[in-house]
Scaffold this motif. Structure first.
Motif, PDB file in Angstrom:
ATOM      1  N   ALA A  46      47.905  27.568  21.601  1.00 50.45           N
ATOM      2  CA  ALA A  46      46.892  27.849  22.619  1.00 50.45           C
ATOM      3  C   ALA A  46      45.528  27.941  21.946  1.00 50.45           C
ATOM      4  CB  ALA A  46      47.218  29.145  23.352  1.00 50.45           C
ATOM      5  N   LYS A  47      44.545  27.248  22.517  1.00 51.12           N
ATOM      6  CA  LYS A  47      43.203  27.245  21.945  1.00 51.12           C
ATOM      7  C   LYS A  47      42.186  27.504  23.048  1.00 51.12           C
ATOM      8  CE  LYS A  47      44.484  23.713  18.513  1.00 51.12           C
ATOM      9  NZ  LYS A  47      44.172  22.367  17.988  1.00 51.12           N
ATOM     10  N   PRO A  48      41.228  28.403  22.813  1.00 51.65           N
ATOM     11  CA  PRO A  48      40.167  28.616  23.806  1.00 51.65           C
ATOM     12  C   PRO A  48      39.184  27.452  23.794  1.00 51.65           C
ATOM     13  CG  PRO A  48      39.763  29.961  21.867  1.00 51.65           C
ATOM     14  CD  PRO A  48      41.089  29.300  21.650  1.00 51.65           C
ATOM     15  N   ILE A  49      38.781  26.989  24.957  1.00 52.70           N
ATOM     16  CA  ILE A  49      37.804  25.918  25.057  1.00 52.70           C
ATOM     17  C   ILE A  49      36.739  26.300  26.077  1.00 52.70           C
ATOM     18  CG2 ILE A  49      39.448  24.106  24.451  1.00 52.70           C
ATOM     19  CD1 ILE A  49      39.537  23.381  27.433  1.00 52.70           C
ATOM     20  N   ILE A  86      41.891  28.232  28.526  1.00 54.01           N
ATOM     21  CA  ILE A  86      42.852  28.138  27.443  1.00 54.01           C
ATOM     22  C   ILE A  86      43.541  26.789  27.516  1.00 54.01           C
ATOM     23  CG2 ILE A  86      44.939  29.113  26.413  1.00 54.01           C
ATOM     24  CD1 ILE A  86      42.537  30.898  26.137  1.00 54.01           C
ATOM     25  N   LEU A  87      43.475  26.044  26.406  1.00 53.44           N
ATOM     26  CA  LEU A  87      44.101  24.731  26.322  1.00 53.44           C
ATOM     27  C   LEU A  87      45.403  24.851  25.538  1.00 53.44           C
ATOM     28  CD1 LEU A  87      43.977  21.586  26.610  1.00 53.44           C
ATOM     29  CD2 LEU A  87      42.787  21.580  24.401  1.00 53.44           C
ATOM     30  N   ILE A  88      46.502  24.429  26.136  1.00 54.58           N
ATOM     31  CA  ILE A  88      47.794  24.402  25.450  1.00 54.58           C
ATOM     32  C   ILE A  88      47.986  22.991  24.917  1.00 54.58           C
ATOM     33  CG2 ILE A  88      50.270  24.815  25.629  1.00 54.58           C
ATOM     34  CD1 ILE A  88      48.579  27.289  26.118  1.00 54.58           C
ATOM     35  N   PHE A 121      55.059  31.812  30.485  1.00 57.24           N
ATOM     36  CA  PHE A 121      54.534  32.252  29.198  1.00 57.24           C
ATOM     37  C   PHE A 121      55.022  33.652  28.862  1.00 57.24           C
ATOM     38  CE2 PHE A 121      51.476  28.943  30.387  1.00 57.24           C
ATOM     39  CZ  PHE A 121      51.464  28.198  29.213  1.00 57.24           C
ATOM     40  N   LEU A 122      55.228  33.901  27.561  1.00 57.57           N
ATOM     41  CA  LEU A 122      55.723  35.213  27.128  1.00 57.57           C
ATOM     42  C   LEU A 122      54.667  36.293  27.264  1.00 57.57           C
ATOM     43  CD1 LEU A 122      58.310  33.871  26.091  1.00 57.57           C
ATOM     44  CD2 LEU A 122      58.076  35.219  23.997  1.00 57.57           C
ATOM     45  N   PHE A 123      53.412  35.923  27.045  1.00 57.19           N
ATOM     46  CA  PHE A 123      52.344  36.921  27.058  1.00 57.19           C
ATOM     47  C   PHE A 123      51.299  36.502  28.085  1.00 57.19           C
ATOM     48  CE2 PHE A 123      54.274  36.858  22.835  1.00 57.19           C
ATOM     49  CZ  PHE A 123      54.728  38.168  22.784  1.00 57.19           C
ATOM     50  N   THR A 147      47.443  38.173  36.753  1.00 56.25           N
ATOM     51  CA  THR A 147      47.480  36.727  36.948  1.00 56.25           C
ATOM     52  C   THR A 147      48.821  36.105  36.597  1.00 56.25           C
ATOM     53  OG1 THR A 147      46.703  36.288  34.695  1.00 56.25           O
ATOM     54  CG2 THR A 147      45.026  36.618  36.401  1.00 56.25           C
ATOM     55  N   HIS A 148      49.529  36.692  35.651  1.00 55.97           N
ATOM     56  CA  HIS A 148      50.795  36.139  35.130  1.00 55.97           C
ATOM     57  C   HIS A 148      50.615  34.729  34.575  1.00 55.97           C
ATOM     58  CE1 HIS A 148      53.315  39.487  36.311  1.00 55.97           C
ATOM     59  NE2 HIS A 148      52.741  39.471  37.510  1.00 55.97           N
ATOM     60  N   THR A 149      49.384  34.387  34.210  1.00 53.64           N
ATOM     61  CA  THR A 149      49.116  33.145  33.484  1.00 53.64           C
ATOM     62  C   THR A 149      48.899  33.500  32.018  1.00 53.64           C
ATOM     63  OG1 THR A 149      46.749  33.322  33.977  1.00 53.64           O
ATOM     64  CG2 THR A 149      48.103  32.025  35.492  1.00 53.64           C
ATOM     65  N   VAL A 150      48.851  32.473  31.164  1.00 57.19           N
ATOM     66  CA  VAL A 150      48.735  32.715  29.733  1.00 57.19           C
ATOM     67  C   VAL A 150      47.548  33.644  29.452  1.00 57.19           C
ATOM     68  CG1 VAL A 150      47.366  30.623  29.388  1.00 57.19           C
ATOM     69  CG2 VAL A 150      48.606  31.621  27.464  1.00 57.19           C
ATOM     70  N   VAL A 151      47.769  34.608  28.569  1.00 54.24           N
ATOM     71  CA  VAL A 151      46.753  35.621  28.313  1.00 54.24           C
ATOM     72  C   VAL A 151      45.524  35.001  27.651  1.00 54.24           C
ATOM     73  CG1 VAL A 151      47.734  36.250  26.068  1.00 54.24           C
ATOM     74  CG2 VAL A 151      46.325  37.902  27.300  1.00 54.24           C
ATOM     75  N   ASP A 152      44.358  35.425  28.058  1.00 53.69           N
ATOM     76  CA  ASP A 152      43.116  34.972  27.448  1.00 53.69           C
ATOM     77  C   ASP A 152      43.009  35.532  26.041  1.00 53.69           C
ATOM     78  OD1 ASP A 152      39.945  35.810  27.060  1.00 53.69           O
ATOM     79  OD2 ASP A 152      40.245  33.807  27.885  1.00 53.69           O
ATOM     80  N   ASP A 153      42.496  34.722  25.116  1.00 56.04           N
ATOM     81  CA  ASP A 153      42.438  35.160  23.722  1.00 56.04           C
ATOM     82  C   ASP A 153      41.554  36.391  23.544  1.00 56.04           C
ATOM     83  OD1 ASP A 153      40.192  33.376  24.294  1.00 56.04           O
ATOM     84  OD2 ASP A 153      39.710  33.543  22.176  1.00 56.04           O
ATOM     85  N   GLN A 154      40.510  36.527  24.385  1.00 58.66           N
ATOM     86  CA  GLN A 154      39.649  37.696  24.267  1.00 58.66           C
ATOM     87  C   GLN A 154      40.371  38.955  24.719  1.00 58.66           C
ATOM     88  OE1 GLN A 154      36.407  37.808  22.864  1.00 58.66           O
ATOM     89  NE2 GLN A 154      37.094  39.925  22.882  1.00 58.66           N
TER      90      GLN A 154
END
Length: 502
Positions: free
Chosen positions: A264-267, A281-283, A320-322, A327-334
């Motif tokens: 996962a990478k923030p964009i 977040i880009l997977i 996603f696990l985290f 939201t139950h979507t992939v957690v934001d890196d921040q």
């Protein structure tokens, strides 16, 4: 109508697209020049808005040929190009067209990172300066705009910006612009070197007790992240990208496999209407080919992951696990970093050093090195592709992987967790349920040479039926002592068979 001359010609032309009249001047390059530049065109041609300009251009070319000063116009133009393009223009084009060593385009996250470095650190100082006019003094002036803190703070980002700056000028020095090999610059003004930050400042050492404190202090829905990075050695982006289908646990929770296939990478997603943008977040693909790997899960961590999945993960393979709580979507890196900052405050020493979440991966690598002497096996576990000089002769074999798995198991089991309302204790509770104590007896089993650790090594080498028969012949205290130092999954299987026979 053409105007023939002793040298070259000038012809009036009319543009088909605009209808405007112009004058085309052309001449044959000198024959002797083809020995040096064999790919010269048959004619050198240039267009002008007025006839007298075309005539003057031809006269200058004739004079250069007669004096032996002539070079192809494209080469002459390239030799002065350094004073026709600014650093900002050249750097933007460099980042836009930059390629990896294998010829693939840069990842979008890498390109956005470089653009940020230009925007925030380089363009404000060097952007309007002509490439050919930038001197070492200008580079030093840039370096002075990024001073380091007393403890080296800011060293990591300054080094990264310097690496980009160096790459831009190296490209200008090394990239041919024409058939003559002309380059924009003949030498780079980047003479200073920004050293890599001291690893002691950047990473520090994290003990097992400190890792456990971090785990306990972490937001419960993100707590396993501490072990996945700090013990399993995963990258934070790899952890964030994990989905339910990537975790395969044994039915008896004696172990399992983590399939690492993405990151996962923030964009930053630009908004064409407002000119702004928003984060997302880009997977995507992992960092390198070696990053795609399978990791064996220690038994103690299998229980932790099982509890986490049952508590926080939706019942779908691609869940996603985290995730965010709402939201139950992939957690934001921040959001994950904020949870890490809060947990880090529980260990003042690490808080003072500003330990990053990523630095737990270095902790894992250091600990894994104590389990095996095989560098190649370590790199396989950590997802590295760069090998040392003698690594070519080493092999990642199953016995070395087993040592690492056992070491991770002991690393987790060595953490004495106390129950709280937020977390389930996976170390002592299951063993107590199996009738096992959490401490080894103080006395040896039979004699000074036969310790529980030594006996457990014998037990692990036996078939299951032999293990059961061997331990049944022991006294309760001795049997419990041996079971306590066996891997949890092995001990659980043995006790299950003993219970069936009883």
């Amino acid at each position: 109508m053409g105007n023939r001359r002793n040298f070259g010609s000038v012809n009036a032309r009319t543009s088909k697209s605009t209808g405007h009249k112009y004058y085309e001047a052309r001449y044959r390059p000198p024959i002797e020049a083809r020995a040096k530049w064999p790919n010269l065109p048959q004619y050198i041609t240039k267009n002008f808005p007025q006839r007298h300009m075309a005539e003057a251009w031809l006269s200058e070319a004739k004079s250069e040929i007669d004096d032996g000063r002539w070079i192809p116009p494209v080469i002459a133009s390239n030799r002065s190009a350094a004073f026709q393009v600014t650093f900002g223009e050249y750097a933007a084009n460099f980042v836009e067209n930059r390629r990896k060593k294998n010829g693939e385009p840069l990842a979008i996250t890498t390109k956005q990172k470089y653009e940020q470095y230009l925007r925030d650190y380089l363009i404000p100082v060097l952007g309007n300066k002509l490439m050919g006019g930038i001197t070492p003094k200008d580079i030093q002036a840039w370096a002075d705009t990024m001073p380091l803190g007393a403890a080296g703070e800011g060293g990591a980002i300054k080094r990264k910006v310097w690496e980009l700056l160096r790459a831009i000028f190296n490209h200008a020095v090394e990239t041919p612009l024409d058939m003559d090999g002309t380059t924009l610059l003949t030498k780079s003004p980047v003479l200073i070197e920004v050293s890599k930050p001291c690893s002691d400042v950047a990473y520090g050492n994290v003990s097992a007790e400190e890792l456990e404190t971090l785990y306990q202090a972490m937001t419960p829905r993100f707590a396993p992240v501490i072990y996945l990075i700090g013990i399993m050695g995963m990258r934070p982006g790899e952890v964030t990208a994990l989905q339910r289908q990537d975790i395969v646990l044994a039915d008896d929770l004696s172990g399992g496999i983590i399939h690492i296939t993405k990151t996962a990478k923030p964009i930053r997603v630009p908004d064409s209407e407002t000119g702004g943008g928003h984060r997302d977040i880009l997977i995507g693909r992992p960092k390198t080919r070696g990053s795609v790997r399978d990791l064996e899960i220690p038994a103690s961590l299998a229980g932790i992951l099982d509890k986490h999945i049952r508590t926080y993960v939706l019942d779908a393979p691609d869940s996603f696990l985290f995730t965010g709580e709402r939201t139950h979507t992939v957690v934001d890196d921040q959001r994950l970093r904020n949870a890490w900052y809060n947990a880090r405050r529980s260990v003042p020493r690490l808080e003072q050093r500003g330990l990053r979440l990523y630095d737990l991966r270095h902790r894992a690598a250091s600990v894994v090195k104590t389990y095996t002497n095989s560098d190649k096996t370590i790199m396989k576990v950590m997802g590295h592709t760069q090998l040392s000089t003698d690594l070519h002769y080493q092999h990642a074999i199953d016995s070395e992987n087993a040592k690492i798995l056992e070491g991770m198991e002991h690393d987790i089991r060595g953490l004495h967790r106390s129950p709280n309302s937020e977390k389930v204790v996976y170390e002592d509770a299951p063993r107590q349920q199996l009738g096992m104590t959490s401490q080894l007896p103080a006395t040896p089993i039979d004699d000074a040479e036969s310790t529980p650790e030594l006996m457990s090594e014998y037990v692990k080498s036996m078939p299951l039926n032999t293990q059961v028969a061997f331990l049944e012949a022991m006294t309760d205290d001795v049997r419990t002592a041996i079971l306590n130092v066996l891997p949890f999954g092995v001990a659980k299987k043995i006790l299950a068979h003993i219970s069936e026979k009883a």
